[in-house]
Structure formats: structure tokens, C-alpha cells
Motif scaffolding. Sequence first.
Motif, PDB file in Angstrom:
ATOM      1  N   GLY A 154       0.835  -1.249  -0.049  1.00 33.57           N
ATOM      2  CA  GLY A 154       0.042   0.059  -0.167  1.00 33.57           C
ATOM      3  C   GLY A 154       0.630   1.162   0.111  1.00 33.57           C
ATOM      4  N   LEU A 155       1.793   1.184   0.810  1.00 34.17           N
ATOM      5  CA  LEU A 155       2.919   2.337   0.849  1.00 34.17           C
ATOM      6  C   LEU A 155       3.648   2.653  -0.640  1.00 34.17           C
ATOM      7  N   ARG A 156       3.888   1.482  -1.143  1.00 32.12           N
ATOM      8  CA  ARG A 156       4.630   1.800  -2.388  1.00 32.12           C
ATOM      9  C   ARG A 156       3.780   2.236  -3.554  1.00 32.12           C
ATOM     10  N   ARG A 157       2.308   1.700  -3.316  1.00 34.13           N
ATOM     11  CA  ARG A 157       1.330   2.377  -4.445  1.00 34.13           C
ATOM     12  C   ARG A 157       1.175   3.789  -4.067  1.00 34.13           C
ATOM     13  N   ARG A 158       1.039   4.253  -2.975  1.00 36.45           N
ATOM     14  CA  ARG A 158       0.908   5.677  -2.763  1.00 36.45           C
ATOM     15  C   ARG A 158       2.080   6.449  -3.008  1.00 36.45           C
ATOM     16  N   MET A 159       3.398   5.914  -2.912  1.00 36.59           N
ATOM     17  CA  MET A 159       4.497   6.690  -3.416  1.00 36.59           C
ATOM     18  C   MET A 159       4.503   6.808  -4.985  1.00 36.59           C
ATOM     19  N   GLU A 160       4.119   5.731  -5.850  1.00 35.91           N
ATOM     20  CA  GLU A 160       4.037   5.894  -7.193  1.00 35.91           C
ATOM     21  C   GLU A 160       3.103   6.733  -7.596  1.00 35.91           C
ATOM     22  N   ILE A 161       2.071   7.034  -6.884  1.00 33.86           N
ATOM     23  CA  ILE A 161       0.972   8.106  -7.458  1.00 33.86           C
ATOM     24  C   ILE A 161       1.235   9.402  -6.860  1.00 33.86           C
ATOM     25  N   GLY A 162       2.366   9.623  -5.922  1.00 36.41           N
ATOM     26  CA  GLY A 162       2.443  10.851  -5.288  1.00 36.41           C
ATOM     27  C   GLY A 162       1.795  11.133  -4.419  1.00 36.41           C
ATOM     28  N   LYS A 163       1.092  10.277  -3.295  1.00 37.85           N
ATOM     29  CA  LYS A 163       0.331  10.546  -2.250  1.00 37.85           C
ATOM     30  C   LYS A 163       1.359  10.219  -0.976  1.00 37.85           C
ATOM     31  N   MET A 164       1.085  11.072  -0.119  1.00 36.33           N
ATOM     32  CA  MET A 164       1.689  11.016   1.344  1.00 36.33           C
ATOM     33  C   MET A 164       1.238   9.597   2.019  1.00 36.33           C
TER      34      MET A 164
END
Length: 539
Positions: A223-233
Amino acid sequence: VASSLRSSSMLEAFVGSTGCISWFWGASADFWLQHFSGRHTSTDFLTAMSSAAMKLCSANLPRLSKVAVPAFERSNLSAGIVHLGVGGFHRSHQAVYTGRTLALDSSWGICGVGLVPSDKKMQEALESQDNLYTLVTKTSKATSVEVIGSICDYIFAGEGKATENVISRLADDQTRIASLTVTEKAYMINDATGDLDDSHPLIRHDLENPDSPKTPVGYIVAGLRRRMEIGKMPYTVLSCDNLPLNGKLTKKVVLQFAERVGADVGLKEWIEEHGAFPNTMVDRITPATTPEDIELVRQGYDVEDIWPVCAEDYTQWVIEDNFVQGRPQWEEAGALLVDDVEPYELMKLRLLNGSHSALAYLAYLAGHRRVHHAMEDDDVFNFVAKYMDTIHPTVPQVPGVCLDAYKEVLKERFANPNVSDQVARLAEDGSKKMVGFVRGALEELIADKADTKAIAAAVAGWVRPSQAVDPSGEPIDIQDPQEETLKEFAMKTKSMGSAPFLGKFFGPRFASNEAFRKQVDGYLNQIEEDGVRSVLRSF
């Protein structure tokens, strides 16, 4: 109508088609079949309806007169929290605290996630009741029931069918906290090193398949990687399991996993810079739900709940106030937000959890199967009191807490007959619990050359049933992630003493401590020669 409903099959079809809102019909189908065949009167009907239990669901909340119901509009909820591991404890603790804040901010609803096959039953129970359930709170003299409505969604991923749904929900803008109650063993920690156990088959699977994880750590990182990839905190990762410095430990294994699967994109560094892993201390005795609990809710409170949760009235939640995207106003529900959780955590883990584990094995060998029955036994009670006194010097001063008074409260809680926990449940996962709750305190006591007899007796009590047979030859069912290893080293004590066992589970420095080792060996011999009662009475 009466004529047409005389047919049992027609009435059942009618009742079945009307679903939750037709509690009137569903709760009294049998009555109507009896009434229209001439065996009941109108007076009988009124009596039956006055005691008919209603199915728990959203539509029936206004009709529940004997229980408290949520004080917020559930249709306005959105899930700001994704919680991994919706078991009894989460439902009696974090979900309750959160529910009492939702009238202030409805964006902090909970989306539950089940990761193991056994969670399928929880999904089915919650979905059939619009994610509602009852909390049965029991003191030694009274019982109260309330409906908890903070869970607004549930995803079952225990069969690998909804993996993407879980990762997408973790990556969603609404999700600001990912919390966990998955038990100590699910963090996949190598007890010898304190690091991520990359030899575990499930961790190996997740390292090789990071987009289709099976473990809690794997899901958190995905989940954290997905957020990093789409530019979310990132979201805050909030462990609510009984682990020493649980936030710090969770951060350690998450970063180790992230380094292995995301080194090419700097995932570990991104999490370390932007993420948060608060430490927490959680406390509420929550025994497994029994058929009697279900019947209590139905008969005493007129609610049909497939899976209520029962707990004591005592509850405590201490949280390090370190969140990257906000949090519910848990302090308004009684939680304590602090800068340093460790004193509270050591108090609880060493005095409550450690005492639970210490009494479990010796009480089981003494023939007790319920904790409150064990505490009614003077020999067990005195041993528990001595164990707490032995551990006391290793617990730092806790702001606003008198430790002597806290120990007395613990004894009262253990002895509560209305929250009668199973001794066998406390004895589960000893390879995690005894190490996590006892080893740190033991190390300090040995360093201070302090009395360790009560701890040695508790360790001997753990070793003896780990041989999978009691002194009378009856088999013992061991529930432990290291079951076979536990049996192997427990059996070695018969010919080699406790040194190999201590070395394997506590570490070589404990095995090489002659004084403590001799204490454990002495109590093991005493159990065999004179019985466990002799050990208990020595305290």
C-alpha cells in the motif's frame, strides 16, 4: 391472508423474501404457523412479540430498546482507517474508542480486512448485519450491551481473491491510518535477531511477489509503495498488538521489507522520511465469544447477533501522538495521547501479560481451565502475587499510576467470573509471549542479582506442558507457531536439563547463567517428583 398463510412453505417464502426489515415476521414465523393452525391466541401473540429478538441490522437500530446504539449517522461514514485483523480484541477496543469519536468527525470509519482463511466467518457475520455487532461489557456484578457501528466496510482477502481491493483501499485518498491487531506471530520476526524473518515461507512468498502479498507486513508495504508511485503521502501505521515498542518494531520490519522490494525506487528512504509508526499500549481482557454470550444477547436484550464480543469494563489505550495525516479525537473517548508510551507499555506487558503467561501453564497443570477458577485457588493466587512483586522493580514509574494499586486491580480483573478467560488461550503462542513478556524483565533482574524464583517457576511451567503430555500421561494440545521445535527442546530437558531450551528460546546468556538455570531445573524436577501443587505452594 390467514388462509393463504396457513401453508408453511408460503409463509417461509414470505418471511425469507422480506429480509432484515421484516423482523416482525422473521422473529415470529413459528408463532404465525402455530397461530393460524389454531394453537395460539392473540394474547399469546402479544406475549411472543414482546420477547421476540430482532436481527441486528441498520434498519432495526431504532427499534432496539434494551441496548445503546451508535450516536452518529452511519450513512455519513467514510473509512479513514483500514484495519488488518478484525478479531475480538479490535472489536472490543479500538473500534469502540473510534466509534465514540464519529459524531465529531464521520471521516474516521473503519474498513476491516481479513487476511487469513478463518476471517471468512467474520466477513460473513459482519456483512449479514450491516457491519454492526454488540459489545457485552461485564463487571463482576453487572452486564451492559451496546451496538458498535464504527466498521463501515470489510474486505476478506484470506483466499487471495481480493488482494488488489485491499491494496487499492490502502492507497485511497480517504485512508490516513492503517492499523493492525494480527497477533505477535504475524509480524514475522526472527526472535533470535529481532529482524524480519526472511526464512519464513510467507515472507519469502511476499518478497518474491510483492504485488500479491499474504502477510500484514507485505500488505502495508504494498500500500505504501502504491501511494509513493502515485504521489500521495503515506498513511500512519498503527500497531495495536502486544509487542514491546510495537510501533518501533513495526517500522523496523516494514523498512527491512521495503528495502528488499523497493531499493530501485528508494521506497525505504521515502517511508523513513515521510511515514509514522506510533507506539501504543492497549489493554482490555476480551475472552472468546461463547454460545452462552450469544444467547445472553438474544434472551436478555432481544437482539439476534451472530457474533457479539464480550469484554471486561476496564479498558486502556495509550498512544504516542505521532500521526502524519491526522487521527480521530480518541482522547475524547478516554484514550491517553502521550509523547512516550514505553513506561505504560512496560507496566502492562510485564505485569499483566507476563502474569497471564506465568499463571497459564502452572494453572493448567494444576487442573484449571478457566482463569477465574485458577484465581480462586489460593496456591495459584499467591504465586501470581509473588510473580507480580518479583517483576515490579523492572517497571519504571508511570505518570499518574500507583503500581501497587495497579497490581491489586490486575488480580481483581483476573478473578472476574463474568469475564472468564480460558487458561488454554493464555497459553497459546508461548514461544512469542514468554519471550516478549518475560525475557526483558528477567534480564534486568539477573543483572541486578535480584530474586528470580517466580520467573524460573513460570518458565518450568511453560517447559513441562510443551512436552505435549501432562505428568499423568494425558496429551496436551500445543498451539504455537513453533510447535515442533518447542516439543523437541522441551523433551531435551529430560536428559539435558533446561540449558538447551533456555538457549533456544531466551538466548545463550540465559542458558549460561548457572543460578537461573538451576532454579528452572529444580522446579522441573519438583513438578515431576512432587507435582505442580508443590511448586505453587512454595510461594
